[in-house]
Design a protein around this motif. Sequence first.
Motif, PDB file in Angstrom:
ATOM      1  N   SER A 134      -9.363  -0.559   4.428  1.00 38.81           N
ATOM      2  CA  SER A 134      -9.029  -0.768   5.827  1.00 38.81           C
ATOM      3  C   SER A 134     -10.157  -0.321   6.760  1.00 38.81           C
ATOM      4  CB  SER A 134      -7.775   0.034   6.173  1.00 38.81           C
ATOM      5  OG  SER A 134      -8.052   1.435   6.133  1.00 38.81           O
ATOM      6  N   GLY A 135     -10.068  -0.790   8.018  1.00 37.88           N
ATOM      7  CA  GLY A 135     -11.152  -0.577   8.964  1.00 37.88           C
ATOM      8  C   GLY A 135     -11.382   0.854   9.379  1.00 37.88           C
ATOM      9  N   MET A 136     -10.319   1.673   9.361  1.00 33.86           N
ATOM     10  CA  MET A 136     -10.470   3.084   9.736  1.00 33.86           C
ATOM     11  C   MET A 136     -10.388   3.995   8.508  1.00 33.86           C
ATOM     12  SD  MET A 136      -8.540   3.346  13.456  1.00 33.86           S
ATOM     13  CE  MET A 136      -6.953   2.701  12.938  1.00 33.86           C
ATOM     14  N   ILE A 137     -10.480   3.375   7.323  1.00 35.20           N
ATOM     15  CA  ILE A 137     -10.478   4.077   6.029  1.00 35.20           C
ATOM     16  C   ILE A 137      -9.206   4.910   5.857  1.00 35.20           C
ATOM     17  CG2 ILE A 137     -11.981   5.291   4.394  1.00 35.20           C
ATOM     18  CD1 ILE A 137     -14.274   5.066   6.295  1.00 35.20           C
ATOM     19  N   THR A 138      -8.086   4.355   6.334  1.00 38.35           N
ATOM     20  CA  THR A 138      -6.809   5.063   6.188  1.00 38.35           C
ATOM     21  C   THR A 138      -6.124   4.732   4.874  1.00 38.35           C
ATOM     22  OG1 THR A 138      -5.752   3.269   7.425  1.00 38.35           O
ATOM     23  CG2 THR A 138      -6.407   5.219   8.676  1.00 38.35           C
ATOM     24  N   GLY A 139      -6.592   3.712   4.177  1.00 36.94           N
ATOM     25  CA  GLY A 139      -6.003   3.312   2.902  1.00 36.94           C
ATOM     26  C   GLY A 139      -6.685   2.054   2.406  1.00 36.94           C
ATOM     27  N   GLY A 140      -6.095   1.405   1.410  1.00 34.11           N
ATOM     28  CA  GLY A 140      -6.614   0.140   0.946  1.00 34.11           C
ATOM     29  C   GLY A 140      -7.744   0.248  -0.062  1.00 34.11           C
ATOM     30  N   ARG A 141      -8.338  -0.909  -0.384  1.00 35.35           N
ATOM     31  CA  ARG A 141      -9.344  -1.017  -1.440  1.00 35.35           C
ATOM     32  C   ARG A 141     -10.616  -0.231  -1.124  1.00 35.35           C
ATOM     33  NH1 ARG A 141      -8.666  -5.907  -4.577  1.00 35.35           N
ATOM     34  NH2 ARG A 141      -6.434  -6.027  -5.015  1.00 35.35           N
ATOM     35  N   VAL A 142     -10.929  -0.080   0.157  1.00 34.91           N
ATOM     36  CA  VAL A 142     -12.198   0.570   0.491  1.00 34.91           C
ATOM     37  C   VAL A 142     -12.262   2.000  -0.044  1.00 34.91           C
ATOM     38  CG1 VAL A 142     -11.537   1.546   2.757  1.00 34.91           C
ATOM     39  CG2 VAL A 142     -13.897   0.800   2.353  1.00 34.91           C
TER      40      VAL A 142
ATOM     41  N   VAL B  85     -19.631  -9.227  -1.350  1.00 34.12           N
ATOM     42  CA  VAL B  85     -18.271  -9.156  -1.890  1.00 34.12           C
ATOM     43  C   VAL B  85     -17.257  -8.990  -0.762  1.00 34.12           C
ATOM     44  CG1 VAL B  85     -16.701  -7.841  -3.369  1.00 34.12           C
ATOM     45  CG2 VAL B  85     -19.101  -8.139  -4.043  1.00 34.12           C
ATOM     46  N   ILE B  86     -16.217  -9.807  -0.800  1.00 34.21           N
ATOM     47  CA  ILE B  86     -15.046  -9.609   0.061  1.00 34.21           C
ATOM     48  C   ILE B  86     -13.929  -9.096  -0.836  1.00 34.21           C
ATOM     49  CG2 ILE B  86     -13.398 -10.657   1.641  1.00 34.21           C
ATOM     50  CD1 ILE B  86     -16.239 -10.717   2.679  1.00 34.21           C
ATOM     51  N   ASP B  87     -13.539  -7.838  -0.647  1.00 34.98           N
ATOM     52  CA  ASP B  87     -12.491  -7.253  -1.472  1.00 34.98           C
ATOM     53  C   ASP B  87     -11.341  -6.791  -0.585  1.00 34.98           C
ATOM     54  OD1 ASP B  87     -10.875  -6.078  -3.312  1.00 34.98           O
ATOM     55  OD2 ASP B  87     -12.446  -4.939  -4.322  1.00 34.98           O
ATOM     56  N   THR B  88     -10.615  -7.745  -0.096  1.00 34.58           N
ATOM     57  CA  THR B  88      -9.392  -7.492   0.656  1.00 34.58           C
ATOM     58  C   THR B  88      -8.532  -8.740   0.524  1.00 34.58           C
ATOM     59  OG1 THR B  88      -8.445  -7.411   2.897  1.00 34.58           O
ATOM     60  CG2 THR B  88     -10.790  -7.959   2.732  1.00 34.58           C
TER      61      THR B  88
ATOM     62  N   ILE C  47       0.840  -1.207   0.000  1.00 27.96           N
ATOM     63  CA  ILE C  47       0.000   0.000   0.000  1.00 27.96           C
ATOM     64  C   ILE C  47       0.872   1.253   0.000  1.00 27.96           C
ATOM     65  CG2 ILE C  47      -1.594   1.368   1.401  1.00 27.96           C
ATOM     66  CD1 ILE C  47      -2.948  -1.267   2.206  1.00 27.96           C
ATOM     67  N   GLN C  48       1.920   1.252   0.815  1.00 32.90           N
ATOM     68  CA  GLN C  48       2.816   2.414   0.862  1.00 32.90           C
ATOM     69  C   GLN C  48       3.488   2.657  -0.481  1.00 32.90           C
ATOM     70  OE1 GLN C  48       5.450   2.693   4.375  1.00 32.90           O
ATOM     71  NE2 GLN C  48       4.276   0.979   5.174  1.00 32.90           N
ATOM     72  N   GLU C  49       3.923   1.574  -1.115  1.00 32.01           N
ATOM     73  CA  GLU C  49       4.566   1.714  -2.430  1.00 32.01           C
ATOM     74  C   GLU C  49       3.579   2.264  -3.456  1.00 32.01           C
ATOM     75  OE1 GLU C  49       7.851  -1.921  -2.170  1.00 32.01           O
ATOM     76  OE2 GLU C  49       5.811  -2.327  -2.841  1.00 32.01           O
ATOM     77  N   GLU C  50       2.336   1.750  -3.433  1.00 30.57           N
ATOM     78  CA  GLU C  50       1.325   2.219  -4.391  1.00 30.57           C
ATOM     79  C   GLU C  50       0.948   3.673  -4.133  1.00 30.57           C
ATOM     80  OE1 GLU C  50      -1.779  -0.607  -3.784  1.00 30.57           O
ATOM     81  OE2 GLU C  50      -0.900  -2.122  -5.112  1.00 30.57           O
ATOM     82  N   GLU C  51       0.802   4.050  -2.845  1.00 31.43           N
ATOM     83  CA  GLU C  51       0.433   5.431  -2.521  1.00 31.43           C
ATOM     84  C   GLU C  51       1.549   6.397  -2.883  1.00 31.43           C
ATOM     85  OE1 GLU C  51      -0.765   5.369   1.576  1.00 31.43           O
ATOM     86  OE2 GLU C  51      -2.814   4.759   1.085  1.00 31.43           O
ATOM     87  N   ALA C  52       2.787   5.996  -2.670  1.00 32.52           N
ATOM     88  CA  ALA C  52       3.914   6.853  -3.052  1.00 32.52           C
ATOM     89  C   ALA C  52       3.958   7.029  -4.566  1.00 32.52           C
ATOM     90  CB  ALA C  52       5.224   6.243  -2.553  1.00 32.52           C
ATOM     91  N   GLU C  53       3.702   5.938  -5.285  1.00 32.38           N
ATOM     92  CA  GLU C  53       3.688   6.011  -6.753  1.00 32.38           C
ATOM     93  C   GLU C  53       2.579   6.946  -7.244  1.00 32.38           C
ATOM     94  OE1 GLU C  53       3.113   3.016 -10.619  1.00 32.38           O
ATOM     95  OE2 GLU C  53       3.310   2.198  -8.589  1.00 32.38           O
ATOM     96  N   MET C  54       1.391   6.843  -6.623  1.00 31.77           N
ATOM     97  CA  MET C  54       0.274   7.685  -7.032  1.00 31.77           C
ATOM     98  C   MET C  54       0.531   9.150  -6.678  1.00 31.77           C
ATOM     99  SD  MET C  54      -3.806   7.164  -6.234  1.00 31.77           S
ATOM    100  CE  MET C  54      -3.804   5.604  -7.104  1.00 31.77           C
ATOM    101  N   ALA C  55       1.101   9.374  -5.480  1.00 35.08           N
ATOM    102  CA  ALA C  55       1.402  10.742  -5.063  1.00 35.08           C
ATOM    103  C   ALA C  55       2.413  11.394  -6.001  1.00 35.08           C
ATOM    104  CB  ALA C  55       1.935  10.746  -3.633  1.00 35.08           C
ATOM    105  N   ASN C  56       3.391  10.632  -6.450  1.00 32.28           N
ATOM    106  CA  ASN C  56       4.377  11.160  -7.389  1.00 32.28           C
ATOM    107  C   ASN C  56       3.770  11.405  -8.764  1.00 32.28           C
ATOM    108  OD1 ASN C  56       6.555  11.185  -5.546  1.00 32.28           O
ATOM    109  ND2 ASN C  56       6.918   9.006  -5.876  1.00 32.28           N
ATOM    110  N   LYS C  57       2.869  10.501  -9.165  1.00 34.68           N
ATOM    111  CA  LYS C  57       2.243  10.625 -10.476  1.00 34.68           C
ATOM    112  C   LYS C  57       1.365  11.862 -10.557  1.00 34.68           C
ATOM    113  CE  LYS C  57      -0.679   8.044 -13.740  1.00 34.68           C
ATOM    114  NZ  LYS C  57      -1.401   6.763 -13.979  1.00 34.68           N
ATOM    115  N   TYR C  58       0.597  12.117  -9.485  1.00 32.43           N
ATOM    116  CA  TYR C  58      -0.364  13.234  -9.515  1.00 32.43           C
ATOM    117  C   TYR C  58       0.110  14.452  -8.710  1.00 32.43           C
ATOM    118  CZ  TYR C  58      -3.521   9.823 -11.587  1.00 32.43           C
ATOM    119  OH  TYR C  58      -4.085   8.893 -12.415  1.00 32.43           O
TER     120      TYR C  58
END
Length: 451
Positions: A328-336, A269-272, A102-113
């Motif tokens: 994630s459960g507190m909506i801090t990241g992830g598929r949700v 649906v289970i999406d995790t 998740i950290q790698e994907e978020e860093a990639e997205m932050a750099n992209k946008y």
Amino acid sequence: MKIHFLGAAGTVTGSKIVIQTNGLTVLVDCGMFQGLKALRELNRGSLEVAPATIDYVIVTHGHLDHCGWLPKLVNDGFSGKIFCSHPTKEIIQLILQDSAKIQEEEAEMANKYSYSKHNPALPLYTTEDVEKVIPLFKVVLPHTEIKLTTNSWFRLFYAGHIIGACSLELYVEGKTIVFSGDIGQDNDVLMFPPEKPKHADYIFLESTYGNRIHPKDDVLFQLETILINTYAKKGNVVIPSFAVERVQTIMYLLWQLKKQNKIPDIKYVIDTPMGISVLDVFKNNTKWHKLTPSDIDEMCDMFTMISNFEDTIKAIYDKQPKVIIAASGMITGGRVLAYLERYISESENTVVLVGYQAEGTRGRRLLEGEKELKFHGKYFPVLANISSIEGLSAHGDQENLIQWLSELDAAPKKVFLIHGENIALDGLRLKIIDTYGYVCQIPTLGQVIDV
């Protein structure tokens, strides 16, 4: 003996407590800070006790706020053993791999946008860093004394909460020190009741719900009502869930309702990917919970399991009403986040919060009625219905915490209250004094105490 409160002091996240003597240094839990930005920024800093000087780490359970900083600890110089239960080792491997990805994907997205102030944005640690941690794990059985030095040992005992979760009894410098870890509810859907300590000179007690009593509401009926009402509006139900134990609990409850024909015949649906993998941990560790392997198989049959993000996109744009459980459960990241970007601004949909929402998280802001949320650099109006089912928490409430202390053979010298926000900490402090008369202390973050 010095006690360093390096996390979970005045907050529910970042659990890290160092016990330091002349001949031994032990770190109990090694969690990541979540929630408020001021806390999250601590993850990038250095530990006040040099990681290379720590002999052992003992991890009570596999939630991110108790194990998520392990790769950083190893990168900063720790090379000793990491002790935990067998299910906890399996969970931690999943948690850390997911966190790094998740950290790698978020860093990639932050750099992209270009929506991060850091240029470039970098993950706290990578999937390669996680691989350095795994060989350091040493699995231990509950109720087994593990020697650390000639005159010091520890043992783990069952805490409920999530699969593999344990409390810790540490004997050092002639003193018995008990760490509760996170304590589950006595009547948890999946976990057995937590075991209670019999003796302690010092206790470190979690206080997440220290000032609150869980509602006695029928959670099955609450869930049924939410689903029926949302289905009547042709909407979708999104349930942000912790991948460990909470996803499986919601699955179990929905399975029970489905067997009784009380909920609509729609797609569930289970999406995790991690939540799906945790089901294997349940199958591999049947002595740690109430489900049988056949229960797990039958329960899974009613759900559509999504692992690939391409299938996530298809599910998001599927116009049929459905129920989605995603981390994630507190909506801090992830598929949700992907689902909420699409659904949170539509009034026919419902978001159901089913766990603790820490300060500074999107989940907490929704719980407190915020009218817009920010995802990936954009603001979205909150028009969906927001519901909360507090009785599903994996944490025991004030009654459970007070009962956990009820079998001690003598008063401890002191009870340190940790892993809670200030109001919860003080509420539990007063209740313990009124009930037992024990001396309580609420440490502050970074405080060092001599014992």
